[in-house]
Design a protein around this motif. Sequence first.
Motif, mmCIF file in Angstrom:
data_model
loop_
_atom_site.group_PDB
_atom_site.id
_atom_site.type_symbol
_atom_site.label_atom_id
_atom_site.label_comp_id
_atom_site.label_asym_id
_atom_site.label_seq_id
_atom_site.Cartn_x
_atom_site.Cartn_y
_atom_site.Cartn_z
ATOM 1 N N SER A 1 -3.490 -0.311 6.538
ATOM 2 C CA SER A 1 -2.056 -0.148 6.789
ATOM 3 C C SER A 1 -1.248 -1.067 5.879
ATOM 4 O O SER A 1 -0.049 -0.855 5.671
ATOM 5 N N SER B 1 -2.482 1.094 -1.718
ATOM 6 C CA SER B 1 -1.444 2.092 -1.974
ATOM 7 C C SER B 1 -1.922 3.098 -3.016
ATOM 8 O O SER B 1 -1.697 4.307 -2.890
ATOM 9 N N ILE C 1 0.239 7.062 10.577
ATOM 10 C CA ILE C 1 1.268 6.166 10.069
ATOM 11 C C ILE C 1 1.804 6.704 8.749
ATOM 12 O O ILE C 1 1.170 7.527 8.095
ATOM 13 N N TRP D 1 2.938 6.863 4.752
ATOM 14 C CA TRP D 1 2.373 6.403 3.493
ATOM 15 C C TRP D 1 3.196 5.250 2.950
ATOM 16 O O TRP D 1 4.369 5.148 3.140
ATOM 17 N N ASN E 1 -4.389 5.382 -1.451
ATOM 18 C CA ASN E 1 -3.708 6.377 -0.625
ATOM 19 C C ASN E 1 -3.196 7.541 -1.462
ATOM 20 O O ASN E 1 -3.301 8.705 -1.075
ATOM 21 N N SER F 1 0.712 0.688 3.168
ATOM 22 C CA SER F 1 1.826 1.595 3.473
ATOM 23 C C SER F 1 3.122 1.104 2.839
ATOM 24 O O SER F 1 3.654 0.052 3.211
ATOM 25 N N THR G 1 6.018 2.530 3.118
ATOM 26 C CA THR G 1 7.104 2.677 4.098
ATOM 27 C C THR G 1 7.169 1.468 5.022
ATOM 28 O O THR G 1 8.241 0.884 5.234
ATOM 29 N N PHE H 1 -2.748 9.851 6.930
ATOM 30 C CA PHE H 1 -3.014 8.412 6.927
ATOM 31 C C PHE H 1 -2.977 7.931 8.372
ATOM 32 O O PHE H 1 -1.995 8.171 9.087
#
Length: 252
Positions: free
Chosen positions: A148, A175, A250, A252, A178, A151, A153, A238
Amino acid sequence: MKKVLITGANKGIGFEMARQLARKGYYIYMGTRDLKNGSEAVKKLQEEGINSVEAIQLDVTDAGSVMSAREQIGRKTDVLDILINNAGINGIEFEGDKPLMHTALGTGIAKYKEVYEVNVFGVIRTTQAFIDLLQKSPEPRIVNVSSSQGSLTLHSDPSYKYYHAKGAVYQSSKSALNMYTIALAFELRDTNFKVNAVSPPSTATDFNHHLGTSSVEVGAEHILRYAIMDNDGPTGRFFCLDNNPESGEIPW
């Protein structure tokens, strides 16, 4: 019996995933950079009565090692059903129990290359090497073990509980991982593949100097939910229970 490859499987969450999957009736190829460590992990599971496990030398940073593992597994099976890209590093050094976080201005390129080589390039290298075996499975699954912390965001939101925990190298590597997951899921969207990024809860392992608050059992169970789901399950998403205990998904 479905076949599974887990990278970084000789300890921590990777080892626990191997244990849980084997108990569910899967055959596990335990990818390990050091074959001695992998053999010791297999022996430990065998002492528990678990025999559907096998150590495979696989260093995700070494193209030759990855291809050798592909050839070795290819001699044993024509099909791979699940790939769990679990191997990862954070590259962080510690002073006692205090992590020395990497900064955007003060950390050199060499450290980025070291971490990206495992967390990003290693995943790409392994996925591309084994994609042909996965394509022969009727229900192929790829899980990229993310964080996480990757992420964008969440970490751009000042109200996020971990907003001030910025680690420029590790977080950016996740990141990047992802984005690779999104692209891979898109390319495989018209097939039975399910491709997702999954972050375990904050787990106490060697990875973080055992500073996590959750157990390897919980972390492994959460990741495996997306490795063994049926064809109605999501793809290109994710998940992390730490940040969304209701659905797990959650941003991205």
